[in-house]
Design a protein around this motif. Structure first.
Motif, PDB file in Angstrom:
ATOM      1  N   GLN A 271       0.821  -1.204   0.000  1.00  0.00           N
ATOM      2  CA  GLN A 271       0.000   0.000   0.000  1.00  0.00           C
ATOM      3  C   GLN A 271       0.864   1.266   0.000  1.00  0.00           C
ATOM      4  OE1 GLN A 271      -0.302  -2.540   1.987  1.00  0.00           O
ATOM      5  NE2 GLN A 271      -2.359  -3.436   1.660  1.00  0.00           N
ATOM      6  N   VAL A 272       1.982   1.247   0.755  1.00  0.00           N
ATOM      7  CA  VAL A 272       2.860   2.420   0.799  1.00  0.00           C
ATOM      8  C   VAL A 272       3.534   2.629  -0.546  1.00  0.00           C
ATOM      9  CG1 VAL A 272       4.963   3.374   1.835  1.00  0.00           C
ATOM     10  CG2 VAL A 272       3.229   2.291   3.282  1.00  0.00           C
ATOM     11  N   VAL A 273       3.992   1.564  -1.177  1.00  0.00           N
ATOM     12  CA  VAL A 273       4.624   1.686  -2.489  1.00  0.00           C
ATOM     13  C   VAL A 273       3.633   2.236  -3.504  1.00  0.00           C
ATOM     14  CG1 VAL A 273       5.691   0.402  -4.385  1.00  0.00           C
ATOM     15  CG2 VAL A 273       6.291  -0.137  -2.015  1.00  0.00           C
ATOM     16  N   ARG A 274       2.368   1.751  -3.428  1.00  0.00           N
ATOM     17  CA  ARG A 274       1.339   2.258  -4.335  1.00  0.00           C
ATOM     18  C   ARG A 274       1.087   3.745  -4.082  1.00  0.00           C
ATOM     19  NH1 ARG A 274      -2.437  -0.850  -2.909  1.00  0.00           N
ATOM     20  NH2 ARG A 274      -1.941  -2.559  -4.349  1.00  0.00           N
ATOM     21  N   ALA A 275       1.101   4.142  -2.806  1.00  0.00           N
ATOM     22  CA  ALA A 275       0.905   5.559  -2.481  1.00  0.00           C
ATOM     23  C   ALA A 275       2.088   6.411  -2.967  1.00  0.00           C
ATOM     24  CB  ALA A 275       0.726   5.724  -0.975  1.00  0.00           C
ATOM     25  N   LEU A 276       3.301   5.886  -2.839  1.00  0.00           N
ATOM     26  CA  LEU A 276       4.476   6.617  -3.331  1.00  0.00           C
ATOM     27  C   LEU A 276       4.423   6.787  -4.843  1.00  0.00           C
ATOM     28  CD1 LEU A 276       7.288   4.994  -1.151  1.00  0.00           C
ATOM     29  CD2 LEU A 276       6.396   7.326  -0.964  1.00  0.00           C
ATOM     30  N   ARG A 277       3.956   5.782  -5.547  1.00  0.00           N
ATOM     31  CA  ARG A 277       3.839   5.892  -6.991  1.00  0.00           C
ATOM     32  C   ARG A 277       2.768   6.903  -7.398  1.00  0.00           C
ATOM     33  NH1 ARG A 277       6.449   2.098  -9.965  1.00  0.00           N
ATOM     34  NH2 ARG A 277       7.412   0.373  -8.826  1.00  0.00           N
ATOM     35  N   ALA A 278       1.762   7.079  -6.525  1.00  0.00           N
ATOM     36  CA  ALA A 278       0.719   8.062  -6.824  1.00  0.00           C
ATOM     37  C   ALA A 278       1.127   9.485  -6.467  1.00  0.00           C
ATOM     38  CB  ALA A 278      -0.565   7.691  -6.077  1.00  0.00           C
ATOM     39  N   ALA A 279       2.214   9.654  -5.716  1.00  0.00           N
ATOM     40  CA  ALA A 279       2.693  10.983  -5.323  1.00  0.00           C
ATOM     41  C   ALA A 279       3.738  11.486  -6.326  1.00  0.00           C
ATOM     42  CB  ALA A 279       3.284  10.940  -3.926  1.00  0.00           C
ATOM     43  N   THR A 280       4.083  12.759  -6.195  1.00  0.00           N
ATOM     44  CA  THR A 280       5.060  13.392  -7.082  1.00  0.00           C
ATOM     45  C   THR A 280       6.076  14.153  -6.243  1.00  0.00           C
ATOM     46  OG1 THR A 280       3.418  13.642  -8.839  1.00  0.00           O
ATOM     47  CG2 THR A 280       5.389  15.001  -8.989  1.00  0.00           C
ATOM     48  N   VAL A 281       7.361  13.870  -6.453  1.00  0.00           N
ATOM     49  CA  VAL A 281       8.394  14.593  -5.730  1.00  0.00           C
ATOM     50  C   VAL A 281       8.640  15.931  -6.417  1.00  0.00           C
ATOM     51  CG1 VAL A 281      10.285  13.506  -7.022  1.00  0.00           C
ATOM     52  CG2 VAL A 281      10.732  14.449  -4.760  1.00  0.00           C
ATOM     53  N   LEU A 282       8.736  16.980  -5.622  1.00  0.00           N
ATOM     54  CA  LEU A 282       8.936  18.343  -6.114  1.00  0.00           C
ATOM     55  C   LEU A 282      10.394  18.756  -5.921  1.00  0.00           C
ATOM     56  CD1 LEU A 282       5.675  19.891  -4.628  1.00  0.00           C
ATOM     57  CD2 LEU A 282       6.043  18.990  -6.932  1.00  0.00           C
ATOM     58  N   PRO A 283      10.803  19.917  -6.447  1.00  0.00           N
ATOM     59  CA  PRO A 283      12.204  20.343  -6.297  1.00  0.00           C
ATOM     60  C   PRO A 283      12.637  20.391  -4.837  1.00  0.00           C
ATOM     61  CG  PRO A 283      11.106  21.713  -7.906  1.00  0.00           C
ATOM     62  CD  PRO A 283      10.051  20.854  -7.292  1.00  0.00           C
ATOM     63  N   ALA A 284      13.728  19.710  -4.550  1.00  0.00           N
ATOM     64  CA  ALA A 284      14.254  19.680  -3.178  1.00  0.00           C
ATOM     65  C   ALA A 284      15.052  20.939  -2.881  1.00  0.00           C
ATOM     66  CB  ALA A 284      15.123  18.442  -2.984  1.00  0.00           C
ATOM     67  N   ARG A 285      15.280  21.141  -1.601  1.00  0.00           N
ATOM     68  CA  ARG A 285      16.017  22.332  -1.162  1.00  0.00           C
ATOM     69  C   ARG A 285      16.947  21.939  -0.032  1.00  0.00           C
ATOM     70  NH1 ARG A 285      13.238  28.135   0.417  1.00  0.00           N
ATOM     71  NH2 ARG A 285      15.168  29.277   0.864  1.00  0.00           N
TER      72      ARG A 285
END
Length: 454
Positions: free
Chosen positions: A310-324
């Motif tokens: 479930q966590v992997v599926r949730a990570l795939r549904a999320a989007t990483v934005l520019p890090a700082r």
């Protein structure tokens, strides 16, 4: 040797003076001329009549061995006597090298120049003159003759100008000068390289001069002082607007300035002129973004196997934005498009896996801080679970294209208008629990560095 046996009277019975040094190069030339005249049976008067331009006295001095005649005189002497003009010319060149009271011989012993050390056009001119001196300092007339015999064009005036610092206008002109200095074909390559290097430096110098003038004009436009200079306060303000903090005092528009990137805290040196011209960029920010993207892609493969499905599926549904990366704190914002994904990612059980992947790609110490970015319209609940994914697409947070139906476009317009109104009113967003911090804001204000996909 047969040329030592020829001494005696000329055609009219007048005895000639002995040649001072018949074995010297000048003496060999004189003996050859005397042998040619005697073989033709001509007096100097008759010889002068055949040349039509050279006096008998000049011809007699040419064969005396006391002074070097002009090349034209020696060649006219040879033609009038039916001699081999090329052989007489060769003897004359040899005599020239060893004549002039030893001056040419001393120049021949001079060290040859180093064309590989030539950097600019003045260096090239000095090296070519030194080359001419090391080759016996041939006269410009002789250089013209040598070049012409090799099928090259080199006038006396051109040879004179090059010897006094002028640059050969082409490689053909340079090759003619080298031929005139008796430089072998194998040795000419380094001279061609030196010429090309000097020409490139001249072009760069011209461009730099034009660039400096442009920079002065730009500084006068943005200057805030009466002298046309940018003050310390204005320079710092421009720097911060570009995303950098000053680490030392500002000196002037073109001076290197030590700054710190506000995004990744990297320290480097830039010029304020580059900041104004939007040419100043942080060398580490693209690397940081790339490293975070690679670590996120590695996280989605679940290499350790510790993350639940479930966590992997949730990570795939999320989007990483520019890090700082500021100081030692690495902020990794993650856009969450729906509440189900938010519920799984709020637990923070996946943070150690992300941190391990990041440490394998970022070779510096940091403290990870994950920020979940979400913004839901609480006034109207979504009718289906795909609404927020569609909103994220419309806001440009994911790579896949948004819906293009009229209804979807109208919905996107309402979302963007609502986001602007929420930003003005300062509406707070839902806070995520667990070890991760959650930031609020409109999805349209973020630009993703990668899209993990559904």
């Amino acid at each position: 040797m047969h040329w030592l046996l020829i001494e005696g009277n000329d055609a009219v019975g007048r005895p000639e003076k002995p040649i001072p040094d018949p074995v010297s190069p000048l003496g060999r030339l004189a003996v050859s001329l005397r042998n040619g005249r005697r073989g033709a049976g001509l007096s100097y008067v008759q010889l002068s009549e055949r040349t039509r331009s050279v006096s008998p006295g000049t011809l007699q001095r040419a064969a005396s061995g006391a002074a070097l005649p002009k090349l034209e005189v020696a060649q006219a002497f040879a033609r009038a006597c039916g001699m081999d003009v090329a052989e007489v010319t060769r003897l004359w060149h040899a005599a020239y090298q060893g004549s002039l009271g030893g001056r040419a011989a001393s120049r021949t012993n001079a060290p040859e120049p180093r064309p590989d050390l030539v950097k600019d056009l003045p260096d090239l001119g000095a090296a070519l003159e030194k080359l001419r001196q090391s080759k016996g300092a041939p006269s410009f007339r002789m250089m013209q003759y040598r070049a012409r015999n090799a099928g090259k064009e080199l006038s006396r005036s051109t040879a004179y100008r090059i010897s006094h610092g002028a640059t050969p206008t082409s490689t053909d002109c340079l090759e003619a000068f080298l031929v005139a200095c008796e430089v072998t074909p194998r040795e000419r390559t380094v001279w061609f390289d030196a010429w090309l290097r000097a020409q490139r430096q001249a072009v760069r110098a011209h461009q730099d001069a034009d660039g400096r003038e442009d920079v002065r004009q730009i500084e006068s436009v943005v200057a805030d002082t009466g002298r046309g200079r940018v003050s310390q306060e204005t320079a710092v303000r421009m720097l911060r607007r570009a995303g950098f903090n000053a680490r030392e005092r500002y000196r002037h528009f073109e001076a290197p300035w030590t700054v710190e990137c506000m995004q990744c805290a990297a320290t480097f040196r830039i010029r304020l002129s580059d900041v104004v011209l939007v040419r100043a960029t942080c060398p580490d920010c693209p690397k940081l973004t790339e490293h975070v993207r690679e670590a996120w892609a590695e996280l989605l493969t679940n290499p350790s196997g510790l993350l639940s499905r479930q966590v992997v599926r949730a990570l795939r549904a999320a989007t990483v934005l520019p890090a700082r990366l500021q100081r030692d704190h690495l902020d990794v914002p993650v856009f969450v498009a729906d509440r189900t994904t938010l519920r799984y990612l709020q637990s923070g059980t996946w943070h150690p896996a992300l941190e391990g992947a990041l440490r394998r790609h970022i070779r510096r110490s940091f403290i990870l801080d994950v920020l979940l970015v979400h913004d839901y319209d609480t006034m109207s609940a979504p009718r289906n679970g795909h609404r927020h994914r569609r909103l994220a697409k419309a806001a440009g947070l994911v790579d896949s294209p948004p819906d293009t139906t009229p209804a979807a476009q109208e919905q996107q317009s309402r979302v963007k208008s609502s986001a602007r109104n929420q930003s003005r009113a300062g509406r707070e967003t839902a806070a995520a629990s667990g070890t991760a911090r959650t930031t609020a804001g409109s999805p349209g204000s973020w630009k993703p560095t990668s899209n993990s996909g559904a």
